[in-house]
Design a protein around this motif. Structure first.
Motif, PDB file in Angstrom:
ATOM      1  N   VAL A  60       0.798  -1.291  -0.135  1.00  0.00           N
ATOM      2  CA  VAL A  60      -0.172  -0.039  -0.021  1.00  0.00           C
ATOM      3  C   VAL A  60       0.758   1.209  -0.056  1.00  0.00           C
ATOM      4  O   VAL A  60       1.700   1.588   0.982  1.00  0.00           O
ATOM      5  N   LEU A  61       0.801   2.160  -0.991  1.00  0.00           N
ATOM      6  CA  LEU A  61       1.624   3.349  -1.182  1.00  0.00           C
ATOM      7  C   LEU A  61       1.022   4.073  -0.038  1.00  0.00           C
ATOM      8  O   LEU A  61      -0.262   4.206   0.017  1.00  0.00           O
ATOM      9  N   PRO A  62       1.724   4.846   0.713  1.00  0.00           N
ATOM     10  CA  PRO A  62       1.161   5.609   2.064  1.00  0.00           C
ATOM     11  C   PRO A  62       0.217   6.735   1.469  1.00  0.00           C
ATOM     12  O   PRO A  62      -0.844   7.017   2.181  1.00  0.00           O
ATOM     13  N   SER A  63       0.242   7.393   0.222  1.00  0.00           N
ATOM     14  CA  SER A  63      -0.521   8.463  -0.110  1.00  0.00           C
ATOM     15  C   SER A  63      -2.022   8.011  -0.254  1.00  0.00           C
ATOM     16  O   SER A  63      -3.038   8.704  -0.271  1.00  0.00           O
ATOM     17  N   PHE A  64      -2.250   6.445  -0.274  1.00  0.00           N
ATOM     18  CA  PHE A  64      -3.591   5.900  -0.309  1.00  0.00           C
ATOM     19  C   PHE A  64      -4.239   6.539   1.071  1.00  0.00           C
ATOM     20  O   PHE A  64      -5.518   6.734   1.029  1.00  0.00           O
ATOM     21  N   GLY A  95      -2.064  22.543  -0.125  1.00  0.00           N
ATOM     22  CA  GLY A  95      -0.949  21.859   0.277  1.00  0.00           C
ATOM     23  C   GLY A  95      -1.613  20.701   1.000  1.00  0.00           C
ATOM     24  O   GLY A  95      -2.710  20.222   1.415  1.00  0.00           O
ATOM     25  N   GLN A  96      -0.563  19.657   1.210  1.00  0.00           N
ATOM     26  CA  GLN A  96      -0.957  18.361   1.989  1.00  0.00           C
ATOM     27  C   GLN A  96       0.266  17.897   2.664  1.00  0.00           C
ATOM     28  O   GLN A  96       1.378  18.118   2.400  1.00  0.00           O
ATOM     29  N   THR A  97       0.009  17.555   3.914  1.00  0.00           N
ATOM     30  CA  THR A  97       1.041  17.034   4.718  1.00  0.00           C
ATOM     31  C   THR A  97       0.540  15.596   5.398  1.00  0.00           C
ATOM     32  O   THR A  97      -0.486  15.608   6.173  1.00  0.00           O
ATOM     33  N   LEU A  98       1.380  14.702   5.335  1.00  0.00           N
ATOM     34  CA  LEU A  98       0.942  13.238   5.596  1.00  0.00           C
ATOM     35  C   LEU A  98       2.036  12.646   6.440  1.00  0.00           C
ATOM     36  O   LEU A  98       3.241  12.547   6.146  1.00  0.00           O
ATOM     37  N   ARG A  99       1.494  12.246   7.751  1.00  0.00           N
ATOM     38  CA  ARG A  99       2.605  11.549   8.415  1.00  0.00           C
ATOM     39  C   ARG A  99       2.054  10.115   8.709  1.00  0.00           C
ATOM     40  O   ARG A  99       0.851   9.759   9.336  1.00  0.00           O
ATOM     41  N   ILE A 100       2.813   9.090   8.325  1.00  0.00           N
ATOM     42  CA  ILE A 100       2.583   7.775   8.398  1.00  0.00           C
ATOM     43  C   ILE A 100       3.134   7.196   9.893  1.00  0.00           C
ATOM     44  O   ILE A 100       4.428   7.287  10.252  1.00  0.00           O
ATOM     45  N   HIS A 101       2.339   6.470  10.773  1.00  0.00           N
ATOM     46  CA  HIS A 101       2.745   5.887  12.176  1.00  0.00           C
ATOM     47  C   HIS A 101       3.104   4.687  11.966  1.00  0.00           C
ATOM     48  O   HIS A 101       3.730   4.176  12.685  1.00  0.00           O
ATOM     49  N   TYR A 221      -0.081  14.286  -6.138  1.00  0.00           N
ATOM     50  CA  TYR A 221       0.893  14.005  -5.061  1.00  0.00           C
ATOM     51  C   TYR A 221       0.957  12.416  -5.095  1.00  0.00           C
ATOM     52  O   TYR A 221       2.213  11.862  -4.861  1.00  0.00           O
ATOM     53  N   GLY A 222       0.034  11.441  -5.274  1.00  0.00           N
ATOM     54  CA  GLY A 222       0.291  10.320  -5.484  1.00  0.00           C
ATOM     55  C   GLY A 222       1.235   9.747  -6.379  1.00  0.00           C
ATOM     56  O   GLY A 222       2.066   8.698  -6.186  1.00  0.00           O
ATOM     57  N   LYS A 226       4.837   7.769  -5.653  1.00  0.00           N
ATOM     58  CA  LYS A 226       5.097   6.543  -6.389  1.00  0.00           C
ATOM     59  C   LYS A 226       6.556   6.506  -6.825  1.00  0.00           C
ATOM     60  O   LYS A 226       7.095   5.684  -7.096  1.00  0.00           O
ATOM     61  N   ALA A 227       6.612   7.797  -7.676  1.00  0.00           N
ATOM     62  CA  ALA A 227       7.933   7.733  -8.480  1.00  0.00           C
ATOM     63  C   ALA A 227       9.144   7.880  -7.506  1.00  0.00           C
ATOM     64  O   ALA A 227      10.255   7.350  -7.894  1.00  0.00           O
ATOM     65  N   VAL A 228       8.955   8.470  -6.476  1.00  0.00           N
ATOM     66  CA  VAL A 228       9.747   8.628  -5.594  1.00  0.00           C
ATOM     67  C   VAL A 228      10.419   7.094  -4.700  1.00  0.00           C
ATOM     68  O   VAL A 228      11.591   6.760  -4.822  1.00  0.00           O
ATOM     69  N   VAL A 229       9.333   6.660  -4.398  1.00  0.00           N
ATOM     70  CA  VAL A 229       9.591   5.065  -3.787  1.00  0.00           C
ATOM     71  C   VAL A 229      10.020   4.294  -4.813  1.00  0.00           C
ATOM     72  O   VAL A 229      10.961   3.554  -4.502  1.00  0.00           O
ATOM     73  N   ASP A 230       9.633   4.169  -5.992  1.00  0.00           N
ATOM     74  CA  ASP A 230      10.166   3.320  -6.973  1.00  0.00           C
ATOM     75  C   ASP A 230      11.687   3.615  -7.600  1.00  0.00           C
ATOM     76  O   ASP A 230      12.319   2.822  -8.103  1.00  0.00           O
TER      77      ASP A 230
END
Length: 303
Positions: A60-64, A95-101, A221-222, A226-230
């Motif tokens: 699961v890509l975190p931006s989901f 803008g958007q900020t996401l923090r994954i725990h 954003y997604g 994905k480009a960064v992760v890949d």
């Protein structure tokens, strides 16, 4: 005044149950372009894309997190909070900020609590910060902050909010990739839960000042994450810790994103532009390199 900052900040948080399935995750991944083969001469699916599209391998890509449970509460929910009464045609996602725990599970049920965390007066506009905190039985999953930009609603003398921005990179990017946007990308992505007519209805788009419907900012954003992760994180979605951006421009379906990345020890700086020729006065932005900028001040924090 359509925005009553004191009332919005004092409003009781909204709490509800959200759930998602592997099918929702797969749809989201398809909505941000997963499954495409960069080799245009090959009809086969890139095997690496199967981790986003095949249920037996699903990561699961975190931006989901921005669309899980149909994205509620989120931007549209924030516009119905007490103290907020605005014209949807004047609203942009700023803008958007996401923090994954913790890594996101492919299926789950969780509790989402949403509230207006801040209201800023930018003079000719107001900015609402809609914060959503999501937890499941095992504890916190993610925290999502959406910055909602409302044109024409500022000027009451309120707090202007933080103005510090990161210094732009001083060297050439470590990696540059391009991602084409399908002509029907917005129509597919909206099935994840964002039915704002700005992204589908030509007449509504004209009321908002655009020649035609624009791509969702969260779709860009997604695609970018994905480009960064890949490209730089070895395809490992669990390495992402946080992801923040400022939406600096619009993307039209059918265009091509050019994504520039600067690698750091625990973060990747990113700048995203539309790969098209534009008049010089419309160029600029962090690392835009002549492209029309669409994401700026973008950072992916990782392990």
């Amino acid at each position: 005044m359509p925005i009553d900052a004191a009332m919005a900040l004092a409003a009781e948080p909204r709490t509800g149950e959200i759930s998602w399935t592997a099918r929702d995750v797969q749809l989201y991944h398809l909505g941000i372009g997963a499954g495409a083969n960069p080799d245009k001469d090959s009809p086969a699916t890139d095997p690496d894309e199967l981790r986003y599209t095949l249920e037996s391998r699903l990561h699961v890509l975190p931006s989901f997190a921005t669309v899980a449970g149909a994205g509620s509460p989120g931007v549209i929910s924030g516009l119905s909070m007490p103290g907020v009464d605005v014209d949807l045609a004047k609203v942009l996602h700023g803008g958007q900020t996401l923090r994954i725990h913790r890594p996101l599970p492919a299926e789950g049920t969780a509790t989402a609590t949403g509230r207006i965390a801040a209201v800023y007066d930018k003079g000719k506009a107001a900015v609402l910060v809609m914060r959503t905190e999501v937890t499941d039985a095992a504890g916190p999953l993610w925290t999502n902050d959406a910055q909602i930009f409302v044109r024409g609603e500022g000027g009451w003398g309120g707090d202007r909010g933080p103005s510090t921005r990161p210094d732009p990179p001083t060297k050439d990017p470590d990696r540059i990739v391009e991602r084409p946007i399908r002509p029907d990308q917005a129509l597919l992505y909206r099935l994840c839960g964002d039915y704002n007519p700005l992204h589908a209805d030509p007449e509504f788009a004209k009321l908002a000042g655009f020649d035609r419907p624009i791509l969702h900012g969260l779709c860009t954003y997604g695609i970018t994450l994905k480009a960064v992760v890949d490209t730089l994180l070895g395809g490992d979605v669990t390495r992402v810790r946080a992801y923040t951006t400022r939406f600096a421009g619009v993307v039209f379906p059918g265009e091509t994103l050019r994504i520039r990345m600067w690698r750091g020890p625990d973060r990747v700086r990113v700048a995203v532009g539309v790969a098209r020729e534009v008049p010089p006065l419309e160029r600029g932005g962090e690392g835009a390199g002549g492209d029309a900028p669409v994401l700026a001040d973008t950072v992916v924090e990782h392990s």
